[in-house]
Design an enzyme around this catalytic site. Structure first.
Site, PDB file in Angstrom:
ATOM      1  N   TYR A  50       1.003  -1.294   0.112  1.00  0.00           N
ATOM      2  CA  TYR A  50       0.144  -0.074   0.192  1.00  0.00           C
ATOM      3  C   TYR A  50       0.803   1.253   0.031  1.00  0.00           C
ATOM      4  CZ  TYR A  50      -3.850  -3.071   1.132  1.00  0.00           C
ATOM      5  OH  TYR A  50      -4.803  -3.929   1.037  1.00  0.00           O
ATOM      6  N   LYS A  93       3.289 -15.395   2.095  1.00  0.00           N
ATOM      7  CA  LYS A  93       3.254 -16.204   0.706  1.00  0.00           C
ATOM      8  C   LYS A  93       4.750 -16.365   0.668  1.00  0.00           C
ATOM      9  CE  LYS A  93       0.646 -17.469  -2.787  1.00  0.00           C
ATOM     10  NZ  LYS A  93      -0.061 -18.727  -2.719  1.00  0.00           N
ATOM     11  N   ASP A 135      -3.284 -18.028   0.996  1.00  0.00           N
ATOM     12  CA  ASP A 135      -4.330 -18.713   0.607  1.00  0.00           C
ATOM     13  C   ASP A 135      -5.148 -19.706   1.442  1.00  0.00           C
ATOM     14  OD1 ASP A 135      -1.858 -19.654  -0.072  1.00  0.00           O
ATOM     15  OD2 ASP A 135      -2.342 -20.463  -1.813  1.00  0.00           O
ATOM     16  N   ASP A 162      -5.366  -6.873   5.896  1.00  0.00           N
ATOM     17  CA  ASP A 162      -6.585  -6.150   5.424  1.00  0.00           C
ATOM     18  C   ASP A 162      -7.530  -7.092   5.153  1.00  0.00           C
ATOM     19  OD1 ASP A 162      -8.302  -4.223   4.569  1.00  0.00           O
ATOM     20  OD2 ASP A 162      -7.177  -3.669   2.811  1.00  0.00           O
ATOM     21  N   ASP A 187     -11.101  -8.599   7.630  1.00  0.00           N
ATOM     22  CA  ASP A 187     -12.445  -8.291   7.383  1.00  0.00           C
ATOM     23  C   ASP A 187     -13.031  -9.865   7.154  1.00  0.00           C
ATOM     24  OD1 ASP A 187     -12.325  -5.646   7.437  1.00  0.00           O
ATOM     25  OD2 ASP A 187     -12.962  -5.321   5.405  1.00  0.00           O
TER      26      ASP A 187
END
Ligand code: NAD
Length: 358
Positions: free
Chosen positions: A141, A189, A222, A246, A250
């Protein structure tokens, strides 16, 4: 404890009033003193000063040790330019100004609210109790370059992390694990991303050198997103980088069933923090006295734990919430019309929680 109170808009002031009553009771039972200073933020600040984060408010925040934040925004301010909009113009600058790099999101599904979780009951026989640590100021980001080419035919974002950035969020997660089950799951990852290779190596080295009492495990992002809906009870303390956090936080939040139950914390290296419900100002129910104050009350508990080191008082508040729910008291958002449930308003549920703090 010196605390800046930024109630904001919509249901913010209604739920904040209950959190302050709870803090007051906790301070008398646990023998600490609280000094609060209120300041305007969001739409309320825009109406008075023409900006959602006036200098007066920022100065008050700086003069205190923590910020207890309500929520900001609403239809009245929706069409302002982006930098004057309550959320973008107040919350993001506050996070930046105080270098709040660690975002902490607990998600708890209480055994007697299992029906609110969108998963089948048999998948979560013991409820869910997860604390997610998300790195908030690094990663894709913020990495540079971040641009779209002049011809509009290509674009680039940059994911970058330094060892120091990884270490400081990992440290927060390890410390929190010591107050829980002494286990941390790191999500990355590392089979594809070099930032994740650095992430995994750094966290492993930190555990081996300073946190040998903590059990550390790793999971690819994942798989983590699948496991959250397949077997969420396996998660306890989770630490991950900005973008993965992020999305996963959620996903995890939805397991709780109502935004009115979910607190959050954003803290910096010195322990200064901003504590707020993850939901917004709920304009659809604002002013009616029916909002659920539990997210705000649990945010105050997080503040006691992470900014003031008072895990005892934080736990007492969390247990008071649990007892209130076990007694069947429910605001509208968590009312399932089950036998034994009693529909109450914001003030009533706040009073029950205050009564249970011991
Ligand atoms: P919202 O979270 O305000 O509301 C979504 C739904 O959840 C609504 O039906 C609302 O009634 C319900 N809800 C939320 N908190 C609740 C509570 N404590 N008790 C009972 N029900 C609750 O999201 P939205 O409607 O998309 O946004 C409304 C405004 O809030 C917008 O202006 C948005 O920009 C702002 N917002 C602010 C923050 C923040 O201050 N951190 C976060 C999200 C949205």
């Amino acid at each position: 404890m010196k605390i800046a109170i930024l109630s904001g808009d919509g249901i913010g002031p209604e739920v904040m009033a209950e959190a302050l009553k709870v803090l007051d009771k906790a301070s008398s039972v646990y023998k600490f003193s609280v000094e609060t200073t209120e300041a305007l933020v969001g739409g309320a600040a825009y109406d008075r000063y023409g900006t959602p984060l006036p200098k007066e408010t920022l100065d008050i925040c700086s003069a205190n040790e923590a910020i207890l934040f309500g929520s900001v925004g609403g239809p009245k301010w929706e069409n302002l330019p982006p930098n004057l909009q309550p959320e973008r113009g107040a919350l993001l600058p506050l996070r930046k100004h105080f270098s709040l790099f660690a975002n902490i999101r607990p998600v708890k599904v209480y055994p007697n609210l299992i029906g609110l979780c969108p998963l089948k009951d048999e998948l979560i026989p013991n409820g869910i109790d997860i604390v997610m640590f998300r790195e908030l100021t690094g990663g894709i980001y913020f990495g540079q370059p971040k641009t779209i080419s002049e011809d509009g035919m290509s674009a680039v974002d940059t994911m970058s992390y330094t060892k120091k950035e990884v270490e400081r969020i990992a440290r927060k997660a390890f410390e929190a694990a010591r107050l829980r089950k002494s286990a941390v799951l790191s999500v990355d990852k590392a089979n594809v991303l070099m930032t994740s290779v650095l992430w995994r190596k750094t966290i492993t080295e930190l555990r081996d050198s300073e946190y040998q009492d903590i059990e550390l495990s790793h999971m690819y992002v994942d798989n983590a997103s699948m496991q959250l809906v397949k077997n969420p009870s396996q998660f306890d303390v989770v630490v991950t980088e900005n973008m993965f956090g992020d999305i996963l936080s959620d996903e995890a939040a939805m397991l709780a069933g109502s935004l009115g139950m979910l607190p959050s914390a954003s803290i910096n290296e010195s322990g200064f923090g901003l504590y707020e419900p993850i939901g917004g100002s709920a304009p659809d129910i604002a002013g009616r006295g029916i909002a659920n104050p539990i997210a705000q009350i649990l945010s105050a508990a997080l503040m006691l734990r992470y900014s003031f080191g008072r895990d005892d008082a934080a736990k007492a508040i969390e247990q008071a919430v649990e007892k209130t729910l076990a007694d069947g008291y429910r605001t509208g958002d968590i009312y399932q019309k089950k036998e034994g449930e009693k529909l109450v308003n914001t003030k009533e549920i706040g009073e029950h929680i205050v009564g249970y703090i011991e």
